[in-house]
Design a protein around this motif. Structure first.
Motif, PDB file in Angstrom:
ATOM      1  N   UNK A  26       0.858  -1.377   0.054  1.00 64.12           N
ATOM      2  CA  UNK A  26       0.036   0.006  -0.060  1.00 64.12           C
ATOM      3  C   UNK A  26       0.939   1.349  -0.001  1.00 64.12           C
ATOM      4  N   UNK A  27       1.903   1.201   0.833  1.00 64.33           N
ATOM      5  CA  UNK A  27       2.758   2.420   1.133  1.00 64.33           C
ATOM      6  C   UNK A  27       3.481   2.629  -0.143  1.00 64.33           C
ATOM      7  N   UNK A  28       4.300   1.726  -0.665  1.00 62.52           N
ATOM      8  CA  UNK A  28       5.019   1.921  -1.632  1.00 62.52           C
ATOM      9  C   UNK A  28       4.497   1.784  -3.238  1.00 62.52           C
ATOM     10  N   UNK A  29       3.174   1.683  -3.290  1.00 62.09           N
ATOM     11  CA  UNK A  29       2.381   1.681  -4.693  1.00 62.09           C
ATOM     12  C   UNK A  29       2.828   3.046  -5.506  1.00 62.09           C
ATOM     13  N   UNK A  30       3.056   2.919  -6.681  1.00 65.32           N
ATOM     14  CA  UNK A  30       3.404   3.983  -7.476  1.00 65.32           C
ATOM     15  C   UNK A  30       2.008   4.917  -7.943  1.00 65.32           C
ATOM     16  N   UNK A  31       0.965   4.361  -7.562  1.00 66.97           N
ATOM     17  CA  UNK A  31      -0.181   4.887  -7.776  1.00 66.97           C
ATOM     18  C   UNK A  31      -1.002   5.225  -6.700  1.00 66.97           C
ATOM     19  N   UNK A  32      -2.220   5.945  -6.655  1.00 61.24           N
ATOM     20  CA  UNK A  32      -2.823   6.228  -5.402  1.00 61.24           C
ATOM     21  C   UNK A  32      -3.747   5.069  -4.945  1.00 61.24           C
ATOM     22  N   UNK A  33      -3.702   5.039  -3.769  1.00 62.09           N
ATOM     23  CA  UNK A  33      -4.605   3.912  -3.161  1.00 62.09           C
ATOM     24  C   UNK A  33      -5.309   4.721  -1.798  1.00 62.09           C
ATOM     25  N   UNK A  34      -6.425   4.343  -1.444  1.00 56.38           N
ATOM     26  CA  UNK A  34      -7.076   4.635  -0.345  1.00 56.38           C
ATOM     27  C   UNK A  34      -7.832   3.774   0.199  1.00 56.38           C
ATOM     28  N   UNK A  53      -7.920  10.687 -13.500  1.00 60.83           N
ATOM     29  CA  UNK A  53      -7.341   9.398 -13.039  1.00 60.83           C
ATOM     30  C   UNK A  53      -8.297   8.248 -13.364  1.00 60.83           C
ATOM     31  N   UNK A  54      -7.413   7.170 -13.870  1.00 66.13           N
ATOM     32  CA  UNK A  54      -8.320   5.856 -14.080  1.00 66.13           C
ATOM     33  C   UNK A  54      -8.637   5.369 -12.618  1.00 66.13           C
ATOM     34  N   UNK A  55      -9.964   5.180 -12.052  1.00 64.99           N
ATOM     35  CA  UNK A  55     -10.082   4.887 -11.006  1.00 64.99           C
ATOM     36  C   UNK A  55     -10.957   3.480 -10.777  1.00 64.99           C
ATOM     37  N   UNK A  56     -10.201   2.693  -9.995  1.00 68.27           N
ATOM     38  CA  UNK A  56     -10.568   1.364  -9.682  1.00 68.27           C
ATOM     39  C   UNK A  56     -11.312   1.367  -8.316  1.00 68.27           C
ATOM     40  N   UNK A  57     -12.325   1.059  -8.154  1.00 71.81           N
ATOM     41  CA  UNK A  57     -12.915   0.817  -6.772  1.00 71.81           C
ATOM     42  C   UNK A  57     -13.499  -0.506  -6.439  1.00 71.81           C
ATOM     43  N   UNK A  58     -13.228  -1.044  -5.370  1.00 71.77           N
ATOM     44  CA  UNK A  58     -13.812  -2.495  -4.911  1.00 71.77           C
ATOM     45  C   UNK A  58     -14.414  -2.530  -3.471  1.00 71.77           C
ATOM     46  N   UNK A  59     -15.013  -3.301  -2.909  1.00 67.01           N
ATOM     47  CA  UNK A  59     -15.728  -3.177  -1.838  1.00 67.01           C
ATOM     48  C   UNK A  59     -15.131  -4.491  -0.908  1.00 67.01           C
ATOM     49  N   UNK A  60     -14.847  -4.101   0.401  1.00 68.06           N
ATOM     50  CA  UNK A  60     -14.703  -5.420   1.284  1.00 68.06           C
ATOM     51  C   UNK A  60     -16.109  -5.432   1.978  1.00 68.06           C
ATOM     52  N   UNK A  89     -14.184   0.391   1.641  1.00 65.01           N
ATOM     53  CA  UNK A  89     -13.846   0.567  -0.013  1.00 65.01           C
ATOM     54  C   UNK A  89     -12.611   0.728  -0.279  1.00 65.01           C
ATOM     55  N   UNK A  90     -12.215  -0.019  -1.190  1.00 63.75           N
ATOM     56  CA  UNK A  90     -10.716   0.138  -1.613  1.00 63.75           C
ATOM     57  C   UNK A  90     -10.767   0.894  -2.973  1.00 63.75           C
ATOM     58  N   UNK A  91     -10.140   1.886  -3.029  1.00 61.36           N
ATOM     59  CA  UNK A  91      -9.815   2.833  -4.080  1.00 61.36           C
ATOM     60  C   UNK A  91      -8.358   3.020  -4.604  1.00 61.36           C
ATOM     61  N   UNK A  92      -8.292   2.771  -6.016  1.00 59.57           N
ATOM     62  CA  UNK A  92      -7.033   2.973  -6.489  1.00 59.57           C
ATOM     63  C   UNK A  92      -6.999   3.791  -7.819  1.00 59.57           C
ATOM     64  N   UNK A  93      -6.226   4.877  -7.857  1.00 60.81           N
ATOM     65  CA  UNK A  93      -6.292   5.793  -8.904  1.00 60.81           C
ATOM     66  C   UNK A  93      -4.920   5.852  -9.602  1.00 60.81           C
ATOM     67  N   UNK A  94      -4.825   5.766 -10.953  1.00 62.11           N
ATOM     68  CA  UNK A  94      -3.736   5.823 -11.742  1.00 62.11           C
ATOM     69  C   UNK A  94      -3.777   7.241 -12.406  1.00 62.11           C
TER      70      UNK A  94
END
Length: 140
Positions: free
Chosen positions: A17-25, A99-106, A116-121
């Motif tokens: 999570x912390x070392x990813x080159x794209x945004x994660x939240x 941002x290309x946004x990917x969203x998934x749910x836990x 909610x897991x969000x990734x943004x490139x």
């Protein structure tokens, strides 16, 4: 059956999570960002003093917010398994970030949204190059 893994406490997850080159939240079920990596904040050009108690939808550009909320509604209802869509964001410096946004749910065992897991490139440079190519083709 093994106990569920708390992703925030899982060291393997934290490292990735912390070392990813794209945004994660990680976002709460109520839509508030609970944890985000530096790449996420860098993408949004958001200063540290404005990172507290921020809702994800408030970061989406006003012109894309309705589409974002509709996509989230489909995701939460189970109509789609995930979201992968280009959205614009209102960056902290007043600019627009793409941002290309990917969203998934836990979900909990009961099926309720837990996180909610969000990734943004960042695709801003790609968008800019496409605009320049289109402009060059018009000039021909």
């Amino acid at each position: 059956m093994p106990a569920p893994v708390n992703v925030v406490e899982d060291q393997r997850f934290k490292g990735a999570f912390e070392s990813a080159g794209h945004g994660m939240a990680l976002v709460s079920a109520l839509g508030e960002i609970t944890l985000a990596n530096e790449a996420f904040w860098d993408f949004l050009r958001m200063p540290e003093d404005r990172r507290q108690r921020v809702s994800l939808d408030s970061l989406v550009h006003a012109d894309d917010r309705e589409a974002f909320l509709a996509a989230m509604g489909r995701l939460i209802s189970g109509s789609v398994p995930a979201i992968k869509q280009d959205f614009r964001y209102a960056a902290g410096d007043g600019a627009t970030a793409h941002g290309m946004t990917s969203v998934a749910l836990l979900r909990t065992a009961k099926g309720e949204v837990e996180q909610i897991i969000v990734q943004i490139v960042d695709i801003g440079e790609r968008k800019q190059a496409a605009r320049q190519l289109q402009q060059a083709q018009k000039m021909e």
